[in-house]
Design a protein around this motif. Structure first.
Motif, short mmCIF file in Angstrom:
data_model
loop_
_atom_site.label_atom_id
_atom_site.label_comp_id
_atom_site.label_asym_id
_atom_site.label_seq_id
_atom_site.Cartn_x
_atom_site.Cartn_y
_atom_site.Cartn_z
N ARG A 1 -33.32 -33.35 8.18
CA ARG A 1 -34.24 -33.38 9.31
C ARG A 1 -35.69 -33.24 8.87
O ARG A 1 -36.58 -33.94 9.36
CB ARG A 1 -33.89 -32.25 10.28
CG ARG A 1 -32.58 -32.42 11.02
CD ARG A 1 -32.59 -33.63 11.92
NE ARG A 1 -31.41 -33.69 12.78
CZ ARG A 1 -31.17 -34.68 13.63
NH1 ARG A 1 -32.00 -35.69 13.72
NH2 ARG A 1 -30.08 -34.66 14.38
N PHE B 1 -33.24 -22.20 12.43
CA PHE B 1 -32.44 -23.39 12.18
C PHE B 1 -31.46 -23.15 11.03
O PHE B 1 -30.31 -23.57 11.07
CB PHE B 1 -33.36 -24.56 11.85
CG PHE B 1 -32.67 -25.90 11.85
CD1 PHE B 1 -32.36 -26.54 13.03
CD2 PHE B 1 -32.34 -26.52 10.65
CE1 PHE B 1 -31.72 -27.77 13.03
CE2 PHE B 1 -31.71 -27.74 10.64
CZ PHE B 1 -31.40 -28.37 11.84
N THR C 1 -34.46 -17.76 20.56
CA THR C 1 -34.58 -19.21 20.56
C THR C 1 -35.68 -19.64 21.51
O THR C 1 -35.63 -19.31 22.70
CB THR C 1 -33.25 -19.85 21.00
OG1 THR C 1 -32.20 -19.41 20.14
CG2 THR C 1 -33.34 -21.36 20.97
N ARG D 1 -27.94 -20.82 11.50
CA ARG D 1 -26.76 -21.25 12.25
C ARG D 1 -25.50 -21.13 11.38
O ARG D 1 -25.55 -21.41 10.19
CB ARG D 1 -26.91 -22.70 12.74
CG ARG D 1 -28.04 -22.90 13.72
CD ARG D 1 -28.20 -24.36 14.07
NE ARG D 1 -28.42 -25.15 12.87
CZ ARG D 1 -27.98 -26.40 12.70
NH1 ARG D 1 -27.27 -26.98 13.63
NH2 ARG D 1 -28.24 -27.06 11.59
N PRO E 1 -36.65 -26.93 16.64
CA PRO E 1 -35.22 -27.30 16.57
C PRO E 1 -34.54 -27.47 17.92
O PRO E 1 -33.52 -28.15 17.99
CB PRO E 1 -34.59 -26.12 15.80
CG PRO E 1 -35.72 -25.38 15.18
CD PRO E 1 -36.89 -25.59 16.08
N TRP E 2 -35.08 -26.84 18.98
CA TRP E 2 -34.33 -26.78 20.23
C TRP E 2 -35.15 -27.33 21.40
O TRP E 2 -36.37 -27.25 21.42
CB TRP E 2 -33.91 -25.34 20.53
CG TRP E 2 -33.10 -24.74 19.44
CD1 TRP E 2 -31.79 -24.98 19.14
CD2 TRP E 2 -33.56 -23.79 18.46
NE1 TRP E 2 -31.40 -24.24 18.06
CE2 TRP E 2 -32.46 -23.50 17.62
CE3 TRP E 2 -34.78 -23.15 18.23
CZ2 TRP E 2 -32.54 -22.62 16.56
CZ3 TRP E 2 -34.87 -22.27 17.16
CH2 TRP E 2 -33.76 -22.01 16.34
N THR F 1 -38.36 -32.52 19.15
CA THR F 1 -37.10 -31.97 18.66
C THR F 1 -36.48 -32.96 17.67
O THR F 1 -36.91 -34.11 17.56
CB THR F 1 -36.14 -31.71 19.82
OG1 THR F 1 -36.02 -32.90 20.61
CG2 THR F 1 -36.64 -30.57 20.70
N ALA G 1 -30.82 -29.32 7.39
CA ALA G 1 -32.24 -28.96 7.42
C ALA G 1 -33.05 -29.89 6.51
O ALA G 1 -34.11 -30.39 6.90
CB ALA G 1 -32.40 -27.50 6.99
#
Length: 639
Positions: free
Chosen positions: A502, A487, A424, A490, A366-367, A465, A499
Motif C-alpha cells: 500500500r 495499520f 481508529t 492488525r 487506513p480507514w 484511503t 503495508a
C-alpha cells in the motif's frame, strides 16, 4: 453420437462427465464446449459438453434434453484448465466452471462481431525499456518466446513508474508475434487505466474489457469476442484469467497480491496458481507486475520459475520522492514530545504546510469514516455500551453503539473516568481536523463513499484511503502516511506485506525528491515494513518475510487447510488425515466465543498435490456416505 457432459449436480462424488445420447436432429449442433440441459436424477440440470464419442460403456443412455446455445464457450483448452484448477484446489469441475464461464446472455450471442484486419506494428518505446532486462524481455516476446518474469515497478512519478504503459508495450510486442494476451487487474478503475494505455499501441477493435461492472450482457459479449477469436487482448478483473482467447502468448497480472483478486467462492483458487497452471498448459509468457512483491512471487523467484526485472538498488530511488519517518531523530522528539503517539505530529503539519505552497498534498489514512474503537485514557479499558457493543462515531460528534445504536452520552468507565480517546480515526474525521487547521486550503476526501478520480495541480489536501488515491496533475508535492502503527497492529500474518504494498503505491503519485517531493510516514521507525519503504526495497522485504515463513512452516513453504465445524466431525476428519502419514495437524480446538471447533492441517509444499487429491477424496466419501456432523473446509486460506 454420444455427448460427454459435465452436469452441475452440486455433489463432490459425482465430479465426472456422464454420457448422453445426442438425438439425430442435433448431430450438426452438438459440439464440444456448448451449453446443454440434461435429465439427471429426475431433475433438469445445466451442463457443458466436453467431448463427443461414437460409443459408450453404458448400455441405455438418456438423450440430451436441450442444446441451450450453439456457442462454444468452453473449448478444449478451457476444459483442461478448469479440470487442472479443480484438482489443484480439491474442488469439483463445475465449481470452477461457474467462476470461469459467465452466465449466458442471448442478445450478446446474437450480436455479430466483424473481423478486424491487423498488421504487426513497429516496436515503440515503453517504460520497461528503462530497466536493465527490459529490452531483452521485449525482444523475447516479439520473437515468440515465453519468458516468465516479475517486474518490480519503480516507485517514481514518471515513465519508469508507469505500469500501464509498460504492460501495454509488452502486450504490443506479444501481438507482433501473432499471439494474443490477457491482462488481469484488481478493479474497474485499473481496467480503464490499462485499456487507455493498451489502445495507444494496439488497434482498439482488438481490445475488450471483461469485468462485472459492465453488466451481464456486455460482460458476456466481451467473453465471446475472445472465444470467437475477434479480440486479441482481454483486459479485466479476477475471472479474466480464464478468458478463452486464441493463441495465448502472454498472461500479465497487475498487483497480484491485491485482495480484490482473491477468489471468494469455493474452491477459492489463487489467481497466481491459475496463471501458473495455464502458462504451463499453453506455454504462454507470464508477467507479474507490482510496486512491491509478495512472498509467493519471491518464492518463485528463488526457485527460478520467475526471473526479475527491476531497477538496480542504487538506481531504484533515483527520481523517487524523499521518504522519511516523522520525528525520528532525538532533536525532533525534544521539540515534539507527543510525536510517538500523536496521529498528526508537528512534522506532519510542517510537511503539509510546505507542500500546499507548491501543489496538492496527499494524506493517506487506513480507514474510512469518523472514529471507532474508543478506550479510556486513564486505565486503557475498552469503552463499551451496556449491551456489550463497542462505540463508533457515525457522524461528527454523534457517538453511538455499533450494535444497538444507543448514544454514548453518560458512559462511565469502571475506573470512574467519563473521557475516551479513539483507537481508529477514519478519513472523514481526518478531513474535518485538517479543514479546521488549514482553513484557506480546499480539503477533499477520496474513499469508498466519496471516490475522486483525479485532482489538478492547484494546492489542496486530499484525504484518501487505500486503493482510492486519485492521481494529481504533475504529481503531489507531498504525501503523509498516517496511522502506520494502527495499520501494522492488525492480527494478520500478511500485515507487513500489505503495508509495504500500500505504501509503495503512494510513491509514484508524488514528485521526485529533486522537485521537492516528500513522503512522511507517521509510524514506528524500527518496523521492518517502514524501513523497507524508506529504503525503497520491497524485494529485500519479501526475501526476509519468506525466510520467516519458511522457519515457521507457513505458506508458501507449506500448503494448509482449515476445517471448522462440529467437534465429532472434525475428530473424524483428523483421524482420516493422520492416516496419510505426511499431514501435520493442529487441533481440533474450540473457537473463541463460538460452539464451533477448528482444525488446521499442514503439509510440505512438495506434497501439496497429493494433499489436494486426498481432500477431494475425503469430500467425495463424505458426500456419498452422508456422514453425520457438519464442517466446512478450505485449502490454501488467505493468511
Amino acid at each position: 453420437m454420444i455427448a460427454q457432459v459435465y452436469v452441475d449436480v452440486g455433489v463432490p462424488h459425482l465430479d465426472r462427465p456422464f454420457d448422453y445420447l445426442v438425438p439425430e436432429e442435433w448431430h450438426e449442433r452438438a459440439r464440444a464446449g456448448t451449453r446443454v440441459k440434461v435429465r439427471f436424477s429426475g431433475r433438469s440440470l445445466p451442463g457443458f459438453i466436453v467431448g463427443l464419442a461414437d460409443e459408450s460403456d453404458v448400455d441405455t443412455l438418456v438423450p440430451l434434453s436441450a442444446i441451450v446455445s450453439d456457442e462454444v464457450v468452453m473449448p478444449a483448452s478451457s476444459v483442461a484448465l478448469i479440470r487442472a484448477v479443480a484438482d489443484h484446489c480439491a474442488g469439483a469441475f463445475m465449481d470452477v466452471a461457474r467462476l470461469a464461464i459467465p452466465p449466458r446472455a442471448a442478445r450478446a450471442e446474437a450480436a455479430t462481431m466483424g473481423e478486424v484486419e491487423s498488421s504487426p506494428r513497429e516496436s515503440q518505446p515503453c517504460p520497461i525499456d528503462l530497466y536493465p532486462a527490459g529490452t531483452a524481455l521485449r525482444t523475447a516476446l516479439r520473437s515468440g518466446a515465453s519468458p516468465r518474469v516479475t517486474w518490480t515497478v519503480a516507485g517514481v512519478c514518471g515513465p519508469a513508474g508507469d505500469w500501464a504503459d509498460g504492460l501495454a508495450g509488452l502486450i504490443g510486442d506479444t501481438l507482433a508475434s501473432g499471439r494474443s494476451a490477457i491482462l488481469v487487474v484488481p478493479d474497474a478503475r485499473d481496467v480503464q487505466t490499462a485499456r487507455a494505455a493498451v489502445t495507444r499501441v494496439v488497434e482498439p477493435a482488438h481490445v475488450v474489457t471483461l469485468s462485472a461492472d459492465k453488466g451481464p450482457q456486455a460482460r458476456y459479449r466481451a467473453f465471446l469476442a475472445g472465444a470467437r477469436g475477434h479480440a486479441r487482448v482481454v483486459i479485466g478483473t479476477r475471472a479474466t484469467v480464464y478468458a478463452p482467447v486464441h493463441d495465448l502468448g502472454l498472461i500479465a497480472v497487475w498487483e497480484e497480491a491485491d485482495s480484490s483478486l482473491a477468489e471468494p467462492h469455493f474452491p477459492y483458487p489463487s489467481l497466481r496458481d491459475v496463471v501458473a497452471i495455464r502458462a504451463s498448459q499453453t506455454r504462454a509468457a507470464v508477467v507479474f507486475a507490482s510496486y512491491s512483491r509478495s512472498t509467493e512471487i519471491q518464492n518463485w523467484v528463488d526457485k527460478a520459475w520467475l526471473h526479475e526485472v527491476a531497477m538496480p538498488s542504487g538506481q531504484a530511488s533515483y527520481g523517487a520522492p524523499l521518504v522519511r519517518i516523522a520525528s525520528q531523530v532525538d532533536r525532533s522528539l525534544d521539540r515534539d514530545p507527543a510525536a510517538h503517539t500523536s496521529r498528526l505530529p508537528h512534522d506532519a503539519f510542517t510537511v503539509i504546510q510546505k507542500g500546499v505552497a507548491s501543489g496538492p498534498v496527499l494524506v493517506w489514512v487506513p480507514w474510512v469514516g469518523h472514529r471507532r474503537n474508543f478506550l479510556c485514557p486513564r486505565c486503557g479499558e475498552v469503552a463499551r455500551c451496556s449491551c456489550g457493543g463497542g462505540f463508533e462515531e457515525r457522524s461528527s460528534g454523534a457517538v453511538c453503539c455499533q450494535v444497538c445504536a444507543r448514544p454514548a452520552a453518560g458512559w462511565r468507565c469502571s475506573c470512574g473516568s467519563t473521557r475516551w480517546w479513539a483507537v481508529t480515526t477514519g478519513s472523514a474525521r481526518t478531513a474535518d481536523e485538517l479543514a479546521t487547521s488549514f482553513r484557506t486550503i480546499p480539503v477533499l476526501r477520496s474513499d469508498s463513499t466519496h471516490p475522486v478520480d483525479g485532482v489538478g495541480a492547484e494546492p489542496c489536501i486530499v484525504i484518501s484511503t487505500p486503493g482510492c488515491e486519485p492521481h494529481a496533475e504533475g504529481g503531489y508535492a507531498a504525501a503523509v502516511i498516517l496511522d502506520a502503527s494502527g495499520f501494522l497492529s492488525r492480527p494478520d500474518i500478511r500485515v507487513g506485506e500489505e503495508a509495504v504494498r500500500r505504501w509503495m503505491s503512494v510513491m509514484p503519485l508524488v514528485r521526485s525528491g529533486r522537485d521537492g517531493g516528500t513522503v512522511l510516514i507517521v509510524g514506528p521507525p524500527q518496523d521492518r515494513a517502514v524501513q523497507a519503504v524508506v529504503r525503497q526495497d520491497p524485494a529485500g522485504f519479501a526475501r526476509r518475510e519468506l525466510q520467516d515463513r519458511q522457519e515457521a512452516g507457513f505458506p508458501p513453504s507449506t500448503r494448509m487447510a482449515t476445517f471448522t465445524g462440529d467437534e465429532a466431525a472434525l475428530t473424524n476428519a483428523a483421524t482420516q488425515l493422520t492416516g496419510y502419514g505426511y499431514v501435520e495437524l493442529i487441533g481440533p480446538v474450540q473457537e473463541i466465543d463460538s460452539d464451533d471447533f477448528r482444525l488446521i492441517a499442514r503439509v510440505p509444499a512438495n506434497r501439496g498435490e497429493d494433499f489436494a487429491r486426498h481432500l477431494g477424496e475425503m469430500a467425495a466419501k463424505r458426500s456419498q456416505g452422508k456422514k453425520s456432523g457438519t464442517y466446512t473446509w478450505r485449502l490454501d486460506p488467505v493468511w
